[in-house]
Structures are given as C-alpha cells and as structure tokens.
Design an enzyme around this catalytic site. Structure first.
Site, short mmCIF file in Angstrom:
data_model
loop_
_atom_site.label_atom_id
_atom_site.label_comp_id
_atom_site.label_asym_id
_atom_site.label_seq_id
_atom_site.Cartn_x
_atom_site.Cartn_y
_atom_site.Cartn_z
CE LYS A 187 -3.69 -2.63 1.02
NZ LYS A 187 -4.85 -2.83 0.17
CD GLU A 238 -7.86 -5.30 -5.16
OE1 GLU A 238 -8.71 -4.56 -4.64
OE2 GLU A 238 -6.87 -5.76 -4.53
CG HIS A 291 -7.65 -9.96 -5.50
ND1 HIS A 291 -8.87 -9.37 -5.66
CD2 HIS A 291 -7.15 -9.49 -4.32
CE1 HIS A 291 -9.10 -8.57 -4.62
NE2 HIS A 291 -8.09 -8.63 -3.80
#
Length: 465
Positions: A165, A194, A284
């Site tokens: 992140k 994703e 995912h």
C-alpha cells in the site's frame, strides 16, 4: 400427431419430483423468490427450463430433440426456514449440456439468462455439485498445496503475506523498496494490489524488474525462499500472457490474476501456462461481492470458489472471519475446506448443500486478507490452520517504525501462535496472553500491539445461512 403449438406450463415438462439423480449430473441448489401468485413448482421448473433446453413456447424443433436426455430437471423443492415466499429448488443437469473443461460454458448455461427471468423476483445459486466425470475434464490448480510447500520449503505453519500500500501511486522503485523491506523482515510473500496492472505512474515491466530485484536480495539475506505476486491481469489475453512469460523469464516463483474481472477463459489459459512453466498462481476475487453479497440474488461465493478450483489457481482470497470484509465463520470455513479438501460431506450448517468429491484435483490455499493485524493472529491461526496464507497489508505497512519492523511483528506473532498451538494451548481463550508474552521479547511486536489494540470492524454479516 402433428406439432402442437402454444404455451404450456414449465412444470409439465421440467418438474420431476420422482427423478433419481445420476452420478454424472451437475446438481444445483437455487434459492428462488417467485413473483406473487407463481407456485413454487412452476418457478422451480422455469429455472430448470430456462437454464437448459427450454424456451417460453413449444417449438417445432422440440420434436427432433431427445428432451428426456438433455433437459434440466427440478427434482426437489424445500421451503427456506424463516422466509415466507422463498424456497430452495434443486435442479439436475445432464452432463452432455456442458463443454468439457469450460467453466465459462458451465456458467453461461446455469447462471445465464435465467437470472433475468420475469416470473422470479430474485434468484440465487447457493451451491453446485460437480460430478467426477466433469471435474476430470479440468486441469484444476496449477500445482496445489503440497507442491507449493515443497517449492517454497515452508512447512507446519500458515504462510505470511502483505499487500503493498498505497495500492496506487507509488513509483516502481519505491514499490520495490517496500517489497524488499517486508520480505527482509520475515514475510513469505508480498502482493500487488488487484488494481495494480500497468498504469502511467508504474508500468508493469518496471514493477516486475524492481520486485524481482527486491525478492532476490531478501532471499539472499534471509536464506528463505520469497515470492511477490506479480499481477499479470491485463486488458487482453495476449498481454496477460506476455506478462506471465516475462515473470517466468525473471525466474520468480508466482504470478497473480484477478479471475472474475479477467474472466474464466483468460484465467484457465493462465493456469495452464503456470502449470507448464512451474509458476504458482495467486487468485484475487475482485468483483465477487457484486455477485455474492446479496442474500436473495446472485451466486454464493462457495460456487465461485468451486469454479476457481476447476479453472485453476493456487491461492484464492476467502474472507477473514475477523477483519474488515464480509464473512461468517461457519459459512467461510465451509468453502475454505471445500477449497482444500479432497472430499467434502454435505453439511447444511455450513451452507454445503451437496457432497463433493474432487478426486485428487489439487487443493487451493485460502487467503485471509482485509483489515487484520497482530491481535487477530491467534484467531486466524486457529480458524484457518496451517494450510492458508494470512495477508496483512496495513497491518504490516502501518507499523509505527516502518515496513520491516511491521513484517517482524507479524512473523513473531505467527511463530508464537504456532508454537503455543503445538504445545497444546487454547488459542481462542489464551490468544491475547500469547501475543503479550511474545511482545515482551520483541519490541517490534510490542509497538504493533500498542497501535492496534483498539481497532475493530464490528458489523453484522449480510449473508447469513
């Protein structure tokens, strides 16, 4: 006798309560909410008809088709407890209706047009029984749980991951740096988010190169095998394959795909490539909640999970039970076991409508990810067991001292929980104490415990049994 035109009730042809299901039938359990005034038998038969051979009127070509051989049959109807106008319709489909090895074709039939059908207020596919004869036409996961453990040389504990992140906006160089710090600190995997594909701020090739460098550096320094899920999802299948091939040329162990947005056809192609070339495949489930979140309409995630095991993937996100995203414990564990086990008994208390025999199709590792942190570690270790991947994104990168200490905190917490479990301690009851004890000799863990001691995501689950 000539052809008799006109409209007749579906139930005359497609509702067959005395039908005995065959071992080769694909069985489906639908939650049906008919429009007022539509009897259950008619609604159930309509679902069977519209998802197999039927149309709204009798057609001339029915006479040159063996309907008995090809039609779907609604063979059982039961009311849903606590719901007035809802019931479960069980439908059996002959195997000949489906193309071999194609999840795409299976879904086009079973959950195609029928979901827009006017006689129904809502329709949800709760479960599917895939017969052995059909599952044997699929390759399934590229490698499976045991082969993955052997490739990574990691045994006796869950694997640890981290999604990098902020998910969008980092340059490739800074992204690689975050990957290195997390892997160096003790994680097994880091992950592309994703929606990281190939955007202007970070093109895919640059990201792949910097992540590979990070991974080899961390591997050399720790003596452990490391991986980064390189997201190969792209706008075209050709571009997706190009990215997977480049990942293989770099020698990395694993790539990633968004199987619902990318589509089952693309996913199955990628899974075949991964098996042929020794790549693990992380899946995912972006977009799943569009399909599975509503209790009355759509498709339950356990069906999407079965479809993925057929199409192919070595890891799949499966909810956390304890974090920020949807997932009730029994229901989640139902499809988690369904992903890992070879044989699974019908168990309605966990939402499993059919006994499923996978006949040695490799298993898939469930991934717990979304709003989890070190205080959740005992619960996660207990709920998911060894064969799982626990992914802490913010729970690693949000550590007050930085990424590597965040990774250290998670690894220490995991090793403490696994050791406590192996010593016979009760993780559910003594979890907090186990973490506190470990924090005494790990300053990194102590700092993490302090930051997240109050965080909870407590909302009631939407999708209950």
């Amino acid at each position: 006798v000539g052809f008799k035109a006109g409209v007749k009730d579906y139930k005359l042809t497609y509702y067959t309560p005395d039908y005995e299901t065959k071992d080769t039938d694909i069985l489906a359990a639908f939650r049906v909410t008919p429009q007022p005034g539509v009897p259950p038998e008619e609604a159930g038969a309509a679902v069977a008809a519209e998802s197999s051979t039927g149309t709204w009127t009798t057609v001339w070509t029915d006479g040159v088709t063996s309907l008995d051989r090809y039609k779907g049959r609604c063979y059982h109807i039961e009311p849903v407890a606590g719901e007035e106008s809802q019931f479960i319709a069980y439908v059996a489909y002959p195997l000949d209706l489906f193309e071999e090895g194609s999840v795409t074709n299976m879904f086009t039939s079973i959950v195609g047009n029928v979901f827009g059908f006017k006689a129904l207020r809502a329709l949800r596919l709760e479960d599917l029984r895939i017969p052995t004869a059909y599952s044997k036409t699929f390759q399934g996961p590229p490698h499976g749980i045991q082969v993955e453990r052997d490739k990574l040389n990691k045994y006796g504990r869950p694997l640890l991951g981290c999604t990098i992140k902020p998910k969008l906006g980092l340059s490739a160089k800074n992204y690689g740096r975050a990957v290195y710090e997390c892997l160096r600190g003790g994680l097994d995997f880091t992950k592309d988010d994703e929606n990281v594909n190939s955007q202007p701020f970070m093109r895919w090739r640059d990201r792949f190169l910097f992540c590979a460098e990070a991974l080899y550096k961390a591997q050399a320094e720790t003596g452990e095998i490391k991986g980064h899920y390189l997201n190969a999802t792209a706008g075209t299948c050709e571009e997706m394959m190009k990215r997977a091939i480049f990942a293989r040329e770099l020698g990395v162990p694993i790539v990633m795909h968004d199987y619902l947005t990318g589509g089952f056809t693309a996913n199955t192609s990628l899974a075949h490539y991964c098996r042929d070339n020794g790549l693990l495949l992380h899946i995912h489930r972006a977009m799943h909640a569009v399909i599975d979140r509503q209790k009355n309409h759509g498709m339950h995630f356990r069906v999407l999970a079965k479809a993925l095991r057929l199409s192919g993937g070595d890891h799949i996100h499966a909810g956390t039970v304890v974090g920020k995203l949807e997932g009730e414990r029994d229901i989640t564990l139902g499809f988690v076991d369904l992903l890992r086990d070879d044989y699974f008994e019908k168990d309605r208390s966990r939402g499993i409508y059919f006994t499923q025999d996978w006949v040695s199709l490799p298993g898939v590792l469930p991934v717990a990810s979304g709003g989890i942190h070190v205080w959740h570690m005992p619960a996660l270790t207990e709920i998911f067991g060894d064969d799982s991947v626990l992914q802490f994104g913010g729970g690693t990168l949000g550590h007050p001292w930085g990424n590597a200490p965040g990774a250290v905190a998670n690894r220490v917490a995991l090793e403490a929980c696994v050791q406590a479990r192996n010593e016979g301690r009760d993780l559910a009851r003594e979890g907090n104490e186990i973490i506190r004890e470990a924090a005494k000799w790990s300053p990194e863990l102590a700092a993490a415990c302090e930051v997240w001691k109050e965080i909870k995501f407590e909302f009631p689950a939407m999708d209950t049994l």
